[in-house]
Structure formats: C-alpha cells, structure tokens
Design an enzyme around this catalytic site. Sequence first.
Site, PDB file in Angstrom:
ATOM      1  CG  ASP A 189      39.835  35.944  36.411  1.00 36.36           C
ATOM      2  OD1 ASP A 189      38.912  36.847  36.105  1.00 36.36           O
ATOM      3  OD2 ASP A 189      39.733  35.091  37.043  1.00 36.36           O
ATOM      4  CB  SER A 190      43.233  39.335  39.847  1.00 36.22           C
ATOM      5  OG  SER A 190      42.556  40.298  39.604  1.00 36.22           O
TER       6      SER A 190
ATOM      7  CD  GLN B 238      39.789  53.266  31.692  1.00 36.96           C
ATOM      8  OE1 GLN B 238      39.139  52.762  30.922  1.00 36.96           O
ATOM      9  NE2 GLN B 238      40.823  53.819  31.318  1.00 36.96           N
TER      10      GLN B 238
END
Length: 206
Positions: free
Chosen positions: A77-78, A14
């Site tokens: 995506d990190s 979230q």
Amino acid sequence: MTTSPRLVVATGNQHKVEEIRSILTPYFSEAILADIAPLGQFTREEPVEDGVTFEANSLIKARAACRLTGLPALADDSGITVDVLGGAPGVFSARWCGHHGDDRANRELLLAQLADVPDQHRGCAFVACVTLVLPDGREFATEGRVKGHLARQSSGSGGFGYDPIFVPDGFSVTTAQLSPAEKNALSHRGQAVRLMVEHLQELLGD
C-alpha cells in the site's frame, strides 16, 4: 505461469506486479519469478481498504489474499504525502479525486490545490508499506520512503500514479522521466520490497 504459484501478489494493479517482479529480478531465478502470481489470477474482487495507515491497508490485502488462495501473500500500500496538506493524500492517494484509479484526475486535483504554494513549500514524499502474510499466521512488514517535491505540471510517460509530478530529491526530473531501472533503484516500493527479500528468500528459495 504454473498452476500452483508459490506466492500471490495481492493487487489488481498489473503495473505493481510487473514492478515488484522487476525489483526482485536480481535476487531470484526466472522460474521463481514466474511462480509469483497476481491476485487477479484467482479473483477480480479486492478487499475493502478501510485502514487509516499504509501498513493497515497493506495487511488487509495480504491477509485476504492469503485466506482466499491458501498461499503466502505479498501486498503493497503506497501513496504520496504532501507536507502542506498535513500528510494528505496519504492512504487516500488512489482516490483523491473522489473515485478510485483515475491517475490523471488525482494528479490534476492535487496540482490545482497547490497552485499558489511557492516552490519552497511543495515538499512531499512517496511512502510504501509492503507486507507478507503466510498461511501459518506469520506476518512481516517493511516500509520505504522517498522525499521530493511536487512539480507544477506533469512530465514523463513512465511509471504510473503520481510519478509524472513527483521530483525526487537530488533529481531535476520526475520519476516518470526516469528509466524503470533508475526508478526501482530509488523508489519507495523498491526500498520496501528489498527489505522483504530476506523473508522471501527463506520462503521461496532458489
């Protein structure tokens, strides 16, 4: 939230959904931002991220969300890449401690691994790849990157993940000590999402 959102964010995190909405606020109306739904609205299950690059994992999530919902899907995506670790943790950032999602354990392990590394060799970068997958098969990818160095202890209560130990170049505080607006202005995710705005404006209109 409408019953038929126009875009789904392929994440169960979230924090990421809120951050992406905040980054997009200057570009879209509140009504359109309300039409951006988290994947958790449709399912609690997330695809297996078995790619070896940020882009590969981002596409895995976006494609799965698009298939599941029939909606355009945005994914991110990190992670953090540390110079002396050859770019690790990289795509394993979220589960560096051995299991997924324990931010504190991930940070503590990384700091312990670099405890004896002198300050001049603690360089690192936050990297994010954002992908957009459309039901018609079109796919887009953007990347953001912020260089910095690892602090020696956690500081700040903002952000999430490795924010409390990442000091961006040009700053003397961690990203967890910045305001949300300051962080979004320089963040890797902010860069990548803003690069995607042109495609999102074409998709969502205003």
